[in-house]
Design an enzyme around this catalytic site. Sequence first.
Site, PDB file in Angstrom:
ATOM      1  N   TYR A 189      17.658 -28.736 -80.087  1.00 34.26           N
ATOM      2  CA  TYR A 189      18.766 -28.666 -79.213  1.00 34.26           C
ATOM      3  C   TYR A 189      18.839 -26.657 -78.612  1.00 34.26           C
ATOM      4  CZ  TYR A 189      23.962 -28.069 -76.945  1.00 34.26           C
ATOM      5  OH  TYR A 189      24.945 -27.319 -76.483  1.00 34.26           O
ATOM      6  N   VAL A 240      34.734 -30.033 -84.565  1.00 38.71           N
ATOM      7  CA  VAL A 240      35.357 -29.669 -85.565  1.00 38.71           C
ATOM      8  C   VAL A 240      36.720 -30.112 -85.064  1.00 38.71           C
ATOM      9  CG1 VAL A 240      35.763 -27.168 -84.328  1.00 38.71           C
ATOM     10  CG2 VAL A 240      37.189 -27.827 -86.790  1.00 38.71           C
ATOM     11  N   ASN A 276      37.530 -33.788 -85.200  1.00 39.87           N
ATOM     12  CA  ASN A 276      37.993 -34.218 -87.251  1.00 39.87           C
ATOM     13  C   ASN A 276      39.216 -33.893 -87.155  1.00 39.87           C
ATOM     14  OD1 ASN A 276      35.119 -35.897 -86.944  1.00 39.87           O
ATOM     15  ND2 ASN A 276      34.484 -33.695 -88.503  1.00 39.87           N
ATOM     16  N   GLY A 303      35.718 -22.489 -93.978  1.00 38.33           N
ATOM     17  CA  GLY A 303      36.575 -21.863 -93.693  1.00 38.33           C
ATOM     18  C   GLY A 303      36.843 -20.774 -93.461  1.00 38.33           C
ATOM     19  N   GLN A 331      34.501 -19.291 -91.450  1.00 36.89           N
ATOM     20  CA  GLN A 331      33.470 -18.751 -89.971  1.00 36.89           C
ATOM     21  C   GLN A 331      34.925 -18.998 -89.315  1.00 36.89           C
ATOM     22  OE1 GLN A 331      33.702 -21.300 -92.085  1.00 36.89           O
ATOM     23  NE2 GLN A 331      33.065 -23.418 -91.664  1.00 36.89           N
ATOM     24  N   ARG A 363      35.539 -19.747 -84.714  1.00 33.88           N
ATOM     25  CA  ARG A 363      35.035 -20.375 -83.250  1.00 33.88           C
ATOM     26  C   ARG A 363      35.830 -20.023 -82.514  1.00 33.88           C
ATOM     27  NH1 ARG A 363      30.708 -21.008 -85.897  1.00 33.88           N
ATOM     28  NH2 ARG A 363      29.285 -22.541 -86.416  1.00 33.88           N
TER      29      ARG A 363
HETATM   30  P1  NAD Z   1      28.764 -35.342 -74.359  1.00 29.88           P
HETATM   31  O1  NAD Z   1      27.733 -35.622 -75.051  1.00 29.88           O
HETATM   32  O2  NAD Z   1      30.006 -35.484 -74.190  1.00 29.88           O
HETATM   33  O3  NAD Z   1      28.234 -35.183 -72.695  1.00 29.88           O
HETATM   34  C1  NAD Z   1      26.755 -35.065 -72.574  1.00 29.88           C
HETATM   35  C2  NAD Z   1      26.483 -35.992 -71.730  1.00 29.88           C
HETATM   36  O4  NAD Z   1      24.451 -36.601 -71.691  1.00 29.88           O
HETATM   37  C3  NAD Z   1      26.882 -38.018 -72.080  1.00 29.88           C
HETATM   38  O5  NAD Z   1      27.116 -38.309 -71.075  1.00 29.88           O
HETATM   39  C4  NAD Z   1      25.370 -38.399 -72.699  1.00 29.88           C
HETATM   40  O6  NAD Z   1      24.908 -40.110 -72.299  1.00 29.88           O
HETATM   41  C5  NAD Z   1      24.616 -37.984 -71.623  1.00 29.88           C
HETATM   42  N1  NAD Z   1      22.801 -37.650 -72.091  1.00 29.88           N
HETATM   43  C6  NAD Z   1      22.335 -37.692 -72.824  1.00 29.88           C
HETATM   44  N2  NAD Z   1      20.859 -37.583 -72.476  1.00 29.88           N
HETATM   45  C7  NAD Z   1      20.856 -37.733 -71.429  1.00 29.88           C
HETATM   46  C8  NAD Z   1      19.485 -37.968 -70.862  1.00 29.88           C
HETATM   47  N3  NAD Z   1      18.598 -38.498 -71.641  1.00 29.88           N
HETATM   48  N4  NAD Z   1      19.445 -38.757 -69.688  1.00 29.88           N
HETATM   49  C9  NAD Z   1      20.887 -38.969 -68.584  1.00 29.88           C
HETATM   50  N5  NAD Z   1      21.620 -38.205 -69.744  1.00 29.88           N
HETATM   51  C10 NAD Z   1      21.781 -38.117 -70.998  1.00 29.88           C
HETATM   52  O7  NAD Z   1      29.209 -33.425 -75.050  1.00 29.88           O
HETATM   53  P2  NAD Z   1      29.491 -32.577 -73.999  1.00 29.88           P
HETATM   54  O8  NAD Z   1      30.151 -31.511 -74.275  1.00 29.88           O
HETATM   55  O9  NAD Z   1      30.364 -33.170 -72.387  1.00 29.88           O
HETATM   56  O10 NAD Z   1      28.129 -31.552 -73.222  1.00 29.88           O
HETATM   57  C11 NAD Z   1      28.055 -31.690 -71.402  1.00 29.88           C
HETATM   58  C12 NAD Z   1      27.285 -30.871 -71.569  1.00 29.88           C
HETATM   59  O11 NAD Z   1      27.832 -28.851 -71.605  1.00 29.88           O
HETATM   60  C13 NAD Z   1      26.141 -30.663 -72.797  1.00 29.88           C
HETATM   61  O12 NAD Z   1      24.558 -29.735 -71.701  1.00 29.88           O
HETATM   62  C14 NAD Z   1      25.918 -29.783 -73.159  1.00 29.88           C
HETATM   63  O13 NAD Z   1      24.671 -28.836 -73.747  1.00 29.88           O
HETATM   64  C15 NAD Z   1      27.047 -28.499 -72.486  1.00 29.88           C
HETATM   65  N6  NAD Z   1      27.552 -27.745 -73.508  1.00 29.88           N
HETATM   66  C16 NAD Z   1      28.685 -28.471 -74.556  1.00 29.88           C
HETATM   67  C17 NAD Z   1      29.634 -27.283 -75.179  1.00 29.88           C
HETATM   68  C18 NAD Z   1      31.135 -27.773 -75.733  1.00 29.88           C
HETATM   69  O14 NAD Z   1      31.866 -27.475 -76.130  1.00 29.88           O
HETATM   70  N7  NAD Z   1      31.212 -29.094 -75.667  1.00 29.88           N
HETATM   71  C19 NAD Z   1      29.418 -26.064 -75.374  1.00 29.88           C
HETATM   72  C20 NAD Z   1      27.843 -25.665 -74.546  1.00 29.88           C
HETATM   73  C21 NAD Z   1      26.806 -26.189 -74.125  1.00 29.88           C
HETATM   74  N1  UDP Z   2      33.295 -27.532 -88.801  1.00 28.26           N
HETATM   75  C1  UDP Z   2      34.277 -28.046 -90.571  1.00 28.26           C
HETATM   76  N2  UDP Z   2      34.747 -28.974 -90.574  1.00 28.26           N
HETATM   77  C2  UDP Z   2      33.884 -30.684 -89.510  1.00 28.26           C
HETATM   78  C3  UDP Z   2      33.571 -29.837 -88.591  1.00 28.26           C
HETATM   79  C4  UDP Z   2      33.067 -28.736 -88.009  1.00 28.26           C
HETATM   80  O1  UDP Z   2      34.932 -26.826 -90.783  1.00 28.26           O
HETATM   81  O2  UDP Z   2      34.695 -31.653 -90.190  1.00 28.26           O
HETATM   82  C5  UDP Z   2      33.035 -26.088 -88.850  1.00 28.26           C
HETATM   83  C6  UDP Z   2      31.559 -26.326 -88.583  1.00 28.26           C
HETATM   84  O3  UDP Z   2      31.245 -26.149 -90.227  1.00 28.26           O
HETATM   85  C7  UDP Z   2      31.347 -24.918 -88.289  1.00 28.26           C
HETATM   86  C8  UDP Z   2      33.214 -25.343 -87.001  1.00 28.26           C
HETATM   87  O4  UDP Z   2      33.795 -26.019 -87.484  1.00 28.26           O
HETATM   88  O5  UDP Z   2      31.149 -23.901 -88.507  1.00 28.26           O
HETATM   89  C9  UDP Z   2      32.436 -25.750 -85.478  1.00 28.26           C
HETATM   90  O6  UDP Z   2      31.901 -26.584 -85.395  1.00 28.26           O
HETATM   91  P1  UDP Z   2      31.301 -27.821 -84.074  1.00 28.26           P
HETATM   92  O7  UDP Z   2      30.520 -28.665 -85.362  1.00 28.26           O
HETATM   93  O8  UDP Z   2      32.828 -28.229 -83.802  1.00 28.26           O
HETATM   94  O9  UDP Z   2      30.920 -26.785 -83.446  1.00 28.26           O
HETATM   95  P2  UDP Z   2      29.476 -25.530 -83.492  1.00 28.26           P
HETATM   96  O10 UDP Z   2      28.961 -25.168 -84.606  1.00 28.26           O
HETATM   97  O11 UDP Z   2      28.612 -26.580 -82.681  1.00 28.26           O
HETATM   98  O12 UDP Z   2      29.728 -24.443 -82.647  1.00 28.26           O
END
Ligand code: NAD
Ligand code: UDP
Length: 323
Positions: free
Chosen positions: A151, A193, A196, A213, A215, A217
């Site tokens: 990723y 998180v 969950n 806990g 860490q 965000r």
């Molecule tokens: P999500 O998983 O809900 O949405 C992603 C969408 O992309 C899904 O509908 C999935 O089916 C589609 N998808 C995955 N692979 C695909 C492919 N090969 N072709 C077509 N469609 C595909 O996630 P989200 O939280 O809505 O994230 C959207 C975007 O924002 C992503 O690019 C993610 O990396 C980025 N992002 C999200 C967060 C967050 O906190 N939610 C943080 C950082 C970046």
């Molecule tokens: N985390 C947690 N309990 C959970 C899920 C996640 O303590 O049930 C923690 C995880 O280890 C991380 C933070 O929450 O430190 C955020 O996790 P998430 O997967 O939401 O996002 P990311 O790590 O990608 O920022």
Amino acid sequence: MARLYESRKRILVTGGAGFLGSHLIDRLIDQGHEVLCVDNLFTGTKRNVDHLHDEPRFEFMRHDVTQPLVVEVDEIYNLACPASPIHYQHDPVQTTKTSVHGAINMLGLAKRLKCKIFQASTSEVYGDPNVHPQPEEYWGNVNPIGPRSCYDEGKRCAETLFFDYHRQHALEIKVARIFNTYGPRMHHADGRVVSNFIVQALQGQDITIYGDGSQTRSFCFASDLIEGFLRLMATGTDVTGPVNLGNPGEFTMLELAETVIELTGSKSKLTFMDLPADDPKQRRPDISKAKELLDWTPTIELKEGLTNTIAYFERRLPEIMGR
Ligand code: NAD
Ligand code: UDP
Ligand code: UDP
């Protein structure tokens, strides 16, 4: 909300059936645009866009962005990519392909159409950061061969491609680095998180804290983030990003758990589990650039956003529990 029929655009949103994509589409439809939602439904669901079924300005296309796509649009938002560790580690090769081949195809499409293209990048490009909070100038601290690398490195390579298409082909690009975002339509079982903790609290189950806990965000509510997307896309050609978008309010996972327990009135207890590999210790965006360039700042406090998200999961709980 002002309608923009006189400036109606055809806008492609990849990943539009996902959490963020579906909220973005709602805003674009509300502004009077036509939206083509492209999604392979890997982590997204048609339920997220079901309410647009009878909307003539909305169209859904099931398609994988790792394959070429020939359509005619005026703007592209590239969001397709699984975003949660459970999902993106399920098929890591496909995750890198989605980020990299997906970016190449969408950039190739934008190049042919000579249209603006937005990339949903991520705070994960900073890895486990040695600089806190993270400004856009920081190059990051990313493990290239760990379980999160598919990723993190995929998204970093996508940024490289966006900037090379910009320099080499004069493409107009808008790169947003998104920090942890939450809200209604998050996938209930993607292991993130916020979802969950809420689902556990609503069911009276133990709240799973990974590590001790401590860490941190920073959590941005979805509507705030989407406002940032729209403002970034509306900037002039001189603004390419990357621009951090997130809420600088920083919380430990223990604080988050306690807040969720308080707001749900749950009797859940905390349980401590192993910290996943490469889990960043702290994360908080420096959003000075977004403030300056976009006049953008998040407006929704954590408690308000959590209350709204809890209400969503409460409505969906019978379905989530298989009842
Ligand atoms: P999500 O998983 O809900 O949405 C992603 C969408 O992309 C899904 O509908 C999935 O089916 C589609 N998808 C995955 N692979 C695909 C492919 N090969 N072709 C077509 N469609 C595909 O996630 P989200 O939280 O809505 O994230 C959207 C975007 O924002 C992503 O690019 C993610 O990396 C980025 N992002 C999200 C967060 C967050 O906190 N939610 C943080 C950082 C970046
Ligand atoms: N985390 C947690 N309990 C959970 C899920 C996640 O303590 O049930 C923690 C995880 O280890 C991380 C933070 O929450 O430190 C955020 O996790 P998430 O997967 O939401 O996002 P990311 O790590 O990608 O920022
Ligand atoms: N592409 C696409 N739709 C288009 C134009 C291009 O999916 O309308 C894809 C095409 O498959 C190509 C990629 O975008 O592999 C990159 O296109 P570009 O023109 O940059 O490169 P080239 O075609 O020269 O390899």
